[in-house]
Design a protein around this motif. Structure first.
Motif, PDB file in Angstrom:
ATOM      1  N   LYS A  37       0.826  -1.217   0.000  1.00  0.00           N
ATOM      2  CA  LYS A  37       0.000   0.000   0.000  1.00  0.00           C
ATOM      3  C   LYS A  37       0.851   1.255   0.000  1.00  0.00           C
ATOM      4  CE  LYS A  37      -3.989  -2.068   2.351  1.00  0.00           C
ATOM      5  NZ  LYS A  37      -4.801  -2.087   3.599  1.00  0.00           N
ATOM      6  N   PRO A  42       0.676   2.225  -4.292  1.00  0.00           N
ATOM      7  CA  PRO A  42      -0.701   2.556  -3.882  1.00  0.00           C
ATOM      8  C   PRO A  42      -1.761   2.198  -4.916  1.00  0.00           C
ATOM      9  CG  PRO A  42       0.598   4.535  -4.311  1.00  0.00           C
ATOM     10  CD  PRO A  42       1.556   3.399  -4.281  1.00  0.00           C
ATOM     11  N   SER A  86      -1.471  -1.984  -5.603  1.00  0.00           N
ATOM     12  CA  SER A  86      -1.865  -2.787  -4.444  1.00  0.00           C
ATOM     13  C   SER A  86      -3.375  -2.938  -4.322  1.00  0.00           C
ATOM     14  CB  SER A  86      -1.313  -2.174  -3.155  1.00  0.00           C
ATOM     15  OG  SER A  86      -1.893  -0.905  -2.905  1.00  0.00           O
ATOM     16  N   GLU A  87      -4.133  -2.171  -5.121  1.00  0.00           N
ATOM     17  CA  GLU A  87      -5.582  -2.349  -5.129  1.00  0.00           C
ATOM     18  C   GLU A  87      -5.955  -3.733  -5.658  1.00  0.00           C
ATOM     19  OE1 GLU A  87      -6.981   0.947  -7.377  1.00  0.00           O
ATOM     20  OE2 GLU A  87      -6.512   2.429  -5.824  1.00  0.00           O
TER      21      GLU A  87
END
Length: 354
Positions: free
Chosen positions: A232, A236, A239-240
């Motif tokens: 994360k 960012p 990592s979803e």
């Protein structure tokens, strides 16, 4: 060689007319060198390389690798390939379409743009995919026809043995699989060469069979960082797509490509512990996925450019037991048909398999 890959190499102008890469996707800021018959990608443009104990001594008879000014061994460089001298009918240099990685691997980034990279808030903090495009060393989208033309020349002129096709992630549910299908089909119609495709897991698993049918032999879907909290922070946007989703994707892909023909990159040195990397590698091996663990290389111009690379001791603490586990599972780099794991130049993992 593990220490050489983590500490880097002070070239002092010795590279000359040889293969090196600055910025862009893949192994950036590196020089391809051959040590004791093994070709490795070694950082030369990074901050740590400026202070490396390793340097080069050049003479008419060749090059020698030095450590603290003491000669260690003779080395050779991967020469600039002949296909780099050519250009497409519309005047684009072949080297802007695909490049030589290591001594016999052709590599291309089909889409040199990425929805992650274009958003400062979503971008992976270690990524430099846009640097080569901004510097005018590549084009944003390589057409299937261009890739086929360059691949044929690379095989015929320079004896390239396999090809890697990666891509930035587009804003589509296939996450790049569609453009890779078109590219692989064009290349395989022009020249018989094994291909690895690399993309994020597409939302619909039907794309794995489509990739296989288009001529892709192996598939890479890269975790890069394995601890959810670190993902994360460092990735960012990417990592979803959770680790659980990646694991499901690996299982589906192995059904299509076969055991050992699906792989993932893991960047050691970004905060994941030895234990966490080995633990997830065990899970991957059980699925039939090759965990290609490489030392993180801080690339100039990225938010992580000042992060020190991992120590050779840290890398050995991972690669030595991992190599044994891969051998015990008979999941070896030498059995991979195409791609980064088969090439092995960005990590010494394959040496620990033996």
């Amino acid at each position: 060689m593990t220490e050489l890959q983590t500490r880097g190499l002070r070239m002092q102008g010795a590279a000359g007319d040889h293969v090196s890469r600055r910025g862009g996707a893949g192994p950036s800021d590196h020089q391809a060198i051959t040590v004791d018959g093994t070709t490795v990608m070694v950082p030369i443009y990074t901050q740590s390389a400026w202070n490396s104990p390793f340097s080069i001594e050049s003479a008419d008879e060749g090059h020698r690798l030095l450590r603290d000014q003491i000669p260690i061994t003779d080395i050779t460089f991967s020469n600039t390939p002949r296909f780099y001298d050519l250009e497409t009918s519309d005047g684009i240099p072949y080297s802007h379409i695909a490049t030589l990685h290591s001594k016999d691997v052709l590599a291309t980034t089909v889409l040199q743009t990425c929805i992650r990279y274009e958003s400062r808030r979503k971008a992976c903090k270690f990524c430099s995919i846009g640097q080569s495009l901004q510097a005018g060393r590549t084009v944003a989208h390589k057409s299937p026809e261009q890739l086929a033309e360059v691949a044929r020349a690379a095989v015929e002129l320079d004896g390239v043995k396999h090809m890697v096709m990666t891509t930035g992630t587009p804003a589509t549910s296939d996450r790049g699989a569609a453009v890779l299908c078109d590219s692989a089909a064009a290349v395989r119609s022009a020249v018989d060469i094994p291909i690895q495709a690399q993309c994020e897991p597409p939302r619909d698993p039907i794309w794995y069979q489509k990739l296989k049918d288009s001529g892709v032999d192996t598939l890479g879907m890269h975790l890069e960082v394995v601890t959810p909290e670190r993902r994360k922070n460092l990735m960012p946007g990417k990592s979803e797509v959770s680790i659980e989703e990646y694991m499901d994707a690996f299982r589906e892909a192995v059904k299509v490509f076969g055991r050992g023909q699906v792989s993932t990159y893991i960047l050691a040195g970004l905060g994941d512990s030895q234990e966490s990397i080995l633990a997830i590698s065990e899970e991957l091996i059980a699925i039939g996925v090759y965990p290609f663990v490489v030392p993180f290389v801080p690339i100039s111009g990225t938010p992580l450019e000042d992060i020190p690379p991992p120590s050779s001791q840290f890398m050995e603490s991972i690669l030595a037991p991992l190599g044994k586990r891969l051998r015990a599972a008979r999941l070896l780099s030498s059995d991979i048909k195409a791609g980064c794991g088969r090439c092995g130049a960005c990590s010494t993992l394959s040496k620990y398999e033996h």
